[in-house]
Design an enzyme around this catalytic site. Structure first.
Site, short mmCIF file in Angstrom:
data_model
loop_
_atom_site.label_atom_id
_atom_site.label_comp_id
_atom_site.label_asym_id
_atom_site.label_seq_id
_atom_site.Cartn_x
_atom_site.Cartn_y
_atom_site.Cartn_z
N TYR A 153 0.85 -1.20 0.00
CA TYR A 153 0.00 0.00 0.00
C TYR A 153 0.88 1.24 0.00
CZ TYR A 153 -3.55 3.43 1.08
OH TYR A 153 -4.38 4.51 1.01
N ASP A 241 9.27 3.35 0.90
CA ASP A 241 8.11 4.07 1.42
C ASP A 241 8.17 3.94 2.94
OD1 ASP A 241 5.68 4.89 2.35
OD2 ASP A 241 4.49 3.89 0.81
N LYS A 268 2.73 11.06 7.59
CA LYS A 268 2.26 10.76 8.96
C LYS A 268 2.96 11.56 10.06
CE LYS A 268 0.10 6.74 7.43
NZ LYS A 268 -1.31 6.68 7.14
C1 PLP Z 1 3.05 3.00 3.54
C2 PLP Z 1 2.12 4.08 3.15
N1 PLP Z 1 2.40 4.83 2.08
C3 PLP Z 1 1.61 5.83 1.70
C4 PLP Z 1 0.45 6.12 2.38
C5 PLP Z 1 -0.43 7.22 1.91
O1 PLP Z 1 -0.39 8.29 2.79
P1 PLP Z 1 -1.61 9.32 2.84
O2 PLP Z 1 -2.77 8.60 3.46
O3 PLP Z 1 -1.09 10.45 3.67
O4 PLP Z 1 -1.89 9.71 1.43
C6 PLP Z 1 0.12 5.38 3.50
C7 PLP Z 1 -1.11 5.67 4.26
O5 PLP Z 1 -1.55 4.96 5.11
C8 PLP Z 1 0.96 4.32 3.90
O6 PLP Z 1 0.65 3.55 4.94
#
Ligand code: PLP
Length: 444
Positions: A153, A241, A268
């Site tokens: 994700y 990520d 986050k």
């Molecule tokens: C690993 C990861 N990357 C990207 C995102 C996307 O972040 P956002 O919700 O701020 O768009 C999330 C969101 O939970 C995430 O867990």
């Protein structure tokens, strides 16, 4: 009435105001909200207030928050230091269409903590962060293909949201789907095969070092270093990520694994509770975002680096030093151990996977190597993940419907003990239902 109906009926009886507000919300928003990931049947509770470690819903029910807005509220709700810093900054205005001091300070703080990030830029979400990191990788390598892990994700832009299932990918650009190559987490061969089959076409590998939303399978020893070596061998970039995993140490999981990515996406905790994203890495790559560069990549955003987010983010990171991280990691591990013991004591097949302050429950045992294994266990367990979540909510514990938990700096050992006790009681309560629907999950 079996336990399933009992649990739902008790939830509905406790949350009449949420039920009414959900009905009203559905008239103006599909499903009554704007976040698919926070939906659960029959309707999610509307929260009225967050205070430290507690959430209170609009019916007055209190919850111990073990989700913390999906890990972003690492200091719990409405932390006084974060609020004070934010108030002081936004009293001078919120965003100016001009750079701000607070943005420089947060950028310096992040670059000092994460050595692979020589240059970085801010955006407003983790979604944007991964999207822009991928764009940078494509522009730098002049290649279009990108490898990602099945079940990983990375937010909601087209590349991030695409799966291997064309039917599930409604609305996602076909051209983007064509450029995605799916590998299996913890399986270096699956990555090597893609590089072999598409020599010279792959710009990079995008991976979350520990896939949190994917159910927290842990990387095997040398897996991330193996990805680094494969990327180098094929002149592609390695993109981490660390939107979530940055919380695991001052320098993120890359510091723990001792693997240096070319680019990193963040989000986050670096926004102190406000919308945020950032992406950064090697100077050579990131300088393409310099507006003075000849072959520059455009990157704008009305609220990029705004005063509220930057101030709160800076206060958040200052409070989250290595000793604070060690404390929440220890609490996370105590919670994971408590849940594991509870599964065992209840005579049920189940376990957690965890690293530091992050944990996830599973209705299976043995190694869980990748997201496909997580999904299979989840499917076999049928309604159990859902019922566990809803009954924990009935008993005042807030977590993600998929069984995801995390710890924050405002928790203490007594909170962990309390959560473990409730978890254990919930498993015992569910056991007769499990005996009917999933007898294979009873330990003989
Ligand atoms: C690993 C990861 N990357 C990207 C995102 C996307 O972040 P956002 O919700 O701020 O768009 C999330 C969101 O939970 C995430 O867990």
């Amino acid at each position: 009435m079996n336990r399933y109906h009992e649990i739902v009926a008790r939830y509905v009886a406790r949350t009449p105001k949420s039920q009414a507000l959900n009905a009203r919300a559905r008239r103006v928003m599909p499903g009554g909200d704007t976040r698919t990931g926070v939906y659960y049947a029959p309707y999610p509770a509307f929260m009225a207030q967050g205070d430290g470690k507690y959430l209170t819903d609009i019916d007055g029910n209190q919850y111990l928050d073990l989700l913390n807005n999906f890990t972003s509220l690492v200091h719990g709700h409405a932390h006084p230091a974060l609020l004070d810093a934010t108030r002081a900054n936004i009293a001078r205005g919120t965003a100016f269409a001009a750079p701000l001091l607070a943005q420089v300070e947060l950028a310096e703080t992040i670059a000092a903590r994460v050595p692979s990030i020589e240059l970085l830029r801010f955006c407003n979400s983790g979604t944007e962060a991964t999207m822009l990191a991928l764009r940078a990788a494509r522009a730098y390598t002049r290649r279009g293909g990108m490898i990602k892990m099945i079940g990983g994700y990375h937010g909601s832009h087209d590349f991030a949201a695409a799966t291997m299932d064309a039917e599930a990918d409604r609305g996602i650009a076909e051209g983007i789907r064509r450029d995605i190559y799916f590998a299996t987490f913890n399986d270096l061969d699956s990555v090597e095969k893609i590089f072999q089959a598409h020599a010279g076409e792959i710009a990079g590998i995008l991976v979350e070092p520990i896939p949190n939303a994917g159910g927290l399978p842990l990387p095997r020893e040398n897996y991330l270093a193996g990805l680094r070596a494969l990327a180098d061998k094929h002149k592609a970039l390695l993109i981490f990520d660390e939107v979530i995993t940055l919380r695991l140490s001052e320098g993120g999981y890359q510091q723990i694994a001792n693997v240096t990515p070319d680019l990193t996406a963040l989000g986050k905790i670096i926004g102190g509770g406000f919308p945020v994203g950032a992406f950064g890495g090697k100077r050579d790559i990131m300088r393409m975002f310099d507006p003075r560069a000849k072959n520059r990549i455009l990157h704008s955003g009305t609220f990029n680096g705004n005063n509220a987010t930057m101030a709160a983010g800076l206060a958040s990171l200052r409070l989250l030093d290595q000793s604070a991280i060690a404390r929440i990691n220890a609490l996370g591990q105590a919670l994971a151990q408590g849940f594991d013991d509870a599964f065992q004591e209840a005579g049920l097949v189940g376990k957690t996977t965890s690293y530091g302050s992050l944990l996830q429950t599973h209705w299976q045992r043995g190694e869980i190597a990748n997201m496909q294994a997580v999904a299979r266990g989840h499917q076999r367990a049928q309604d159990l993940p859902y019922l566990l979540h809803l009954e924990l909510a009935n008993r005042g514990i807030f977590c993600a419907a998929r069984g995801e938990f995390n710890t924050s700096t405002v928790l203490n050992q007594a909170d962990v003990n309390h959560a473990v006790m409730i978890f254990s009681e919930t498993l015992h309560y569910l056991k007769p239902y499990i005996a009917e629907t999933n007898p294979e999950l009873l330990v003989k």
